[in-house]
Design a protein around this motif. Structure first.
Motif, short mmCIF file in Angstrom:
data_model
loop_
_atom_site.label_atom_id
_atom_site.label_comp_id
_atom_site.label_asym_id
_atom_site.label_seq_id
_atom_site.Cartn_x
_atom_site.Cartn_y
_atom_site.Cartn_z
N LYS A 1 17.25 17.02 -6.27
CA LYS A 1 18.63 16.57 -6.46
C LYS A 1 18.68 15.04 -6.55
O LYS A 1 19.42 14.48 -7.37
CB LYS A 1 19.51 17.05 -5.30
N LEU A 2 17.89 14.38 -5.71
CA LEU A 2 17.83 12.92 -5.73
C LEU A 2 17.30 12.43 -7.08
O LEU A 2 17.85 11.48 -7.67
CB LEU A 2 16.94 12.41 -4.60
N PHE A 3 16.26 13.08 -7.58
CA PHE A 3 15.67 12.64 -8.84
C PHE A 3 16.65 12.86 -10.00
O PHE A 3 16.81 12.00 -10.87
CB PHE A 3 14.36 13.38 -9.10
N THR A 4 17.30 14.03 -10.00
CA THR A 4 18.27 14.32 -11.07
C THR A 4 19.40 13.30 -11.06
O THR A 4 19.83 12.80 -12.11
CB THR A 4 18.84 15.74 -10.89
N ILE B 1 0.86 -1.18 0.00
CA ILE B 1 0.00 0.00 0.00
C ILE B 1 0.89 1.23 0.00
O ILE B 1 1.76 1.37 0.86
CB ILE B 1 -0.91 0.05 1.24
N VAL B 2 0.68 2.11 -0.97
CA VAL B 2 1.29 3.44 -0.93
C VAL B 2 0.18 4.37 -0.49
O VAL B 2 -0.71 4.72 -1.26
CB VAL B 2 1.85 3.85 -2.31
N ASN B 3 0.20 4.74 0.78
CA ASN B 3 -0.89 5.54 1.35
C ASN B 3 -0.61 7.02 1.11
O ASN B 3 0.41 7.54 1.55
CB ASN B 3 -1.02 5.25 2.85
N PRO C 1 7.98 10.22 -9.28
CA PRO C 1 9.35 9.90 -8.84
C PRO C 1 9.40 8.74 -7.87
O PRO C 1 10.34 7.94 -7.90
CB PRO C 1 9.84 11.20 -8.21
N PHE C 2 8.37 8.59 -7.02
CA PHE C 2 8.34 7.46 -6.09
C PHE C 2 8.41 6.15 -6.87
O PHE C 2 9.25 5.27 -6.58
CB PHE C 2 7.06 7.50 -5.25
N PHE C 3 7.55 5.99 -7.86
CA PHE C 3 7.50 4.72 -8.59
C PHE C 3 8.68 4.54 -9.54
O PHE C 3 9.12 3.41 -9.78
CB PHE C 3 6.17 4.60 -9.35
N GLU D 1 3.94 8.02 0.33
CA GLU D 1 4.36 8.43 -1.01
C GLU D 1 5.69 9.15 -1.06
O GLU D 1 6.32 9.26 -2.12
CB GLU D 1 3.28 9.31 -1.67
N ASP D 2 6.18 9.63 0.08
CA ASP D 2 7.46 10.36 0.07
C ASP D 2 8.61 9.53 0.62
O ASP D 2 9.67 10.08 0.94
CB ASP D 2 7.35 11.69 0.82
N PHE D 3 8.44 8.21 0.70
CA PHE D 3 9.54 7.33 1.08
C PHE D 3 10.36 7.04 -0.19
O PHE D 3 10.29 5.95 -0.76
CB PHE D 3 9.02 6.03 1.69
#
Length: 271
Positions: free
Chosen positions: A233-236, A16-18, A29-31, A97-99
């Motif tokens: 920065k993490l996503f880039t 579950i992504v709550n 970005p999470f997925f 969702e922000d993990f």
């Protein structure tokens, strides 16, 4: 035989992504990070949100919405319980969702934890972060502490493996995330067993089964409804392109101001 056992475990567990519609900025970005750092994941992902739809290439994502007429009136507790009613797996991994993952998920450890819960029906949840205040090692797996007593955060929303029916039973219809963690201990019985990892904290993800950071001081995730400064920065770094963020941003300077205000309040109260 090993493949058959693993297949059974995968059908026995889901994720579950709550979340909520307001935080849809985090979904893509999470997925994308899940695809990179949880390769070969066979679990169904349930995205629990009010009304919006979502799909993600390469992943099995099922959206669970509330009744459109009442979706924005339903409490956090009611929405999560309604989501759990629709899940058939015996176990669920509960995530927010922000993990945002920053390294590989340890699937072997997840499989081991499912087996641990199969062997001990009193275990209600296993958290993959260390929770403050516990130091007694679980004798059957010394990588985990036993969480005992009716302490705050014995019910916890850090990444964790739950028995689906037990998670459902421990949620109150009027719960918010904060009341679930801070008041939920009164719902726990003496025989209930909760475990937390001996490794990894909010600011340290070393050797964690789920390597992510959530402490606001690290600048990752969403805090107080605002987008923290290190997310992009993490996503880039991981080659993930995102569009415009609708959420308000919270910068490192904002964080410094926040702590200065808190310090000022402490000094004023002491006077």
């Amino acid at each position: 035989i090993f493949r058959q056992i693993k297949s059974i475990m995968n059908k026995n567990c889901s994720v579950i992504v709550n979340t909520c519609d307001k935080y849809e900025d985090a979904w893509f970005p999470f997925f994308e990070l899940v695809k990179k750092y949880w390769k070969g994941c066979q679990y169904i992902f349930y995205l629990n949100t009010e009304s919006k739809q979502y799909t993600h290439d390469g992943l099995n994502v099922t959206v669970i919405n509330e009744n459109r007429a009442s979706c924005y009136k339903a409490s956090w507790g009611v929405r999560l319980k309604n989501c759990l009613k629709q899940i058939e797996s015996k176990y669920v991994i509960l995530l927010l969702e922000d993990f945002f993952l920053q390294d590989n998920v340890d699937q072997a450890e997840l499989d081991s934890c499912i087996q641990m819960m199969e062997n001990d029906e009193n275990i209600k949840a296993i958290y993959f972060k260390q929770i403050d205040g516990y130091s007694t090692v679980y004798p059957k797996d010394q990588q985990y502490f036993i969480m005992s007593g009716k302490k705050r955060y014995i019910l916890n929303l850090q990444a964790g493996l739950w028995r689906t029916e037990d998670l459902y039973a421990l949620i109150d219809d009027n719960d918010t995330p904060w009341s679930f963690e801070e008041e939920g201990a009164s719902r726990v019985s003496e025989k209930d067993v909760f475990l937390c990892s001996t490794r990894g904290t909010h600011t340290d993800m070393s050797n964690c089964a789920f390597p992510y950071l959530t402490d606001r001081r690290t600048g990752f995730g969403i805090w107080a409804g605002k987008w923290l400064w290190n997310n992009n920065k993490l996503f880039t770094k991981n080659g993930i392109e995102i569009g415009d963020i609708k959420l308000d941003r919270f910068t490192r300077i904002d964080m410094c101001k926040y702590y200065l205000q808190r310090l000022s309040q402490v000094i004023t109260n002491k006077k």
